[in-house]
Design an enzyme around this catalytic site. Structure first.
Site, short mmCIF file in Angstrom:
data_model
loop_
_atom_site.label_atom_id
_atom_site.label_comp_id
_atom_site.label_asym_id
_atom_site.label_seq_id
_atom_site.Cartn_x
_atom_site.Cartn_y
_atom_site.Cartn_z
N HIS A 142 0.84 -1.22 -0.05
CA HIS A 142 0.19 0.03 -0.16
C HIS A 142 0.81 1.58 0.10
O HIS A 142 2.00 1.15 0.77
CB HIS A 142 -0.96 0.04 1.21
CG HIS A 142 -2.20 -0.61 1.12
ND1 HIS A 142 -3.12 -0.69 0.14
CD2 HIS A 142 -2.61 -1.85 1.92
CE1 HIS A 142 -4.21 -1.32 0.19
NE2 HIS A 142 -3.71 -2.28 1.27
N CYS A 189 0.64 1.93 -5.57
CA CYS A 189 -0.39 2.63 -6.04
C CYS A 189 -0.03 4.09 -6.54
O CYS A 189 0.84 4.57 -5.68
CB CYS A 189 -1.76 2.70 -5.41
SG CYS A 189 -2.57 1.21 -5.32
N ARG A 226 0.28 2.90 -11.41
CA ARG A 226 1.34 2.16 -10.49
C ARG A 226 2.65 2.95 -10.54
O ARG A 226 3.04 2.95 -11.61
CB ARG A 226 1.33 0.69 -11.18
CG ARG A 226 0.12 -0.26 -10.65
CD ARG A 226 -0.22 -0.37 -9.15
NE ARG A 226 -1.36 -1.15 -9.09
CZ ARG A 226 -2.58 -0.81 -9.13
NH1 ARG A 226 -3.05 0.73 -9.13
NH2 ARG A 226 -3.91 -1.35 -8.98
#
Length: 246
Positions: A145, A214, A223
């Site tokens: 994340h 991300c 990305r």
């Protein structure tokens, strides 16, 4: 219905919506981090128990990319013996390694778990199923994340060529070196985790590492990718690699 009642109803609705928005923001910014901290500590504890009990996967063959010695003379052929058993497969959603990136700070350490499912990434970093094992020929690919659940890759854009990325499976330290600044692409660009990742600049088989997260910081339309190559290995019994301090 009177105008006063309409205004009061609308005001109460706005207050309710505002309260829900505030609660959602608190959940995203604070509570997911609290959950991730507890879950991550649990995964690290599991790994420490496994390593203390000696229940770790077999290490990948060692590499010596910085060695300058000439190849050893070929030894006479020996009679074929039984093939060694293949290392046990990683268990879905379970930790098997620890990852360290000194660029992100002295205390930055995260467990690596098998697969990249949503519930897995809430507990640590996720290993793309089917990509290489640590230190092995191919591409060891990991997702994390950017924001929420501990913000593991919050500082991803700060990564630079030459930065070390360190990994241990409990028996061996693997030191990778980043080759380029982060590359931006779209989620459908799955070639970035190929054994020889596309657009990485690598021109043949090797021992590579790919990190993905991300972009933008609070979105997922794109990305960010970095690629690294294996620079060195050493047994954990030799202590931490010097790259921790580079």
């Amino acid at each position: 219905m009177s105008v006063r009642l309409i205004v009061r109803t609308f005001s109460e609705l706005c207050i309710t919506i505002g309260a829900l928005i505030v609660l959602f923001v608190v959940y995203v910014l604070f509570w997911t981090g609290v959950k991730a901290a507890g879950a991550t500590e649990g995964q690290i504890d599991d790994l420490q128990r496994q390593w203390a009990q000696g229940t770790v996967s077999a290490p990948a063959p060692s590499a010596s990319p910085s060695s300058g010695s000439s190849p050893a003379s070929p030894s006479p052929p020996s009679s074929p013996g039984p093939k060694p058993p293949a290392p046990a497969a990683y268990r879905d959603g379970k930790p098997f390694a620890m990852l360290y990136i000194p660029r992100f700070g002295k205390g930055w350490e995260w467990p690596v778990l098998e697969n990249t499912e949503v519930k897995t990434l809430q507990k640590g970093l996720g290993h793309y199923r089917g990509t290489a094992r640590p230190g092995a020929t191919g591409n060891f690919a990991v997702a994390g994340h950017r924001r929420t659940y501990g913000d593991p890759f919050k500082d991803f854009p700060k990564l630079r060529p030459g930065d070390p990325v360190l990994l241990t499976d409990g028996t061996t330290w693997f030191t990778y070196r980043i080759d380029k600044k982060p590359y931006r692409t779209v989620p459908s660009d799955v070639g970035v985790i190929d054994p020889v990742p596309r657009k990485s600049g690598f021109d043949g088989p090797g021992r590579y590492l790919t990190l993905t997260t991300c972009d933008p910081e609070w979105g997922s339309s794109h990305r960010l990718i970095v690629w690294a190559h294996l620079d060195a290995t050493q047994p954990v019994t030799d202590g931490r690699p010097a790259a921790f301090h580079s």
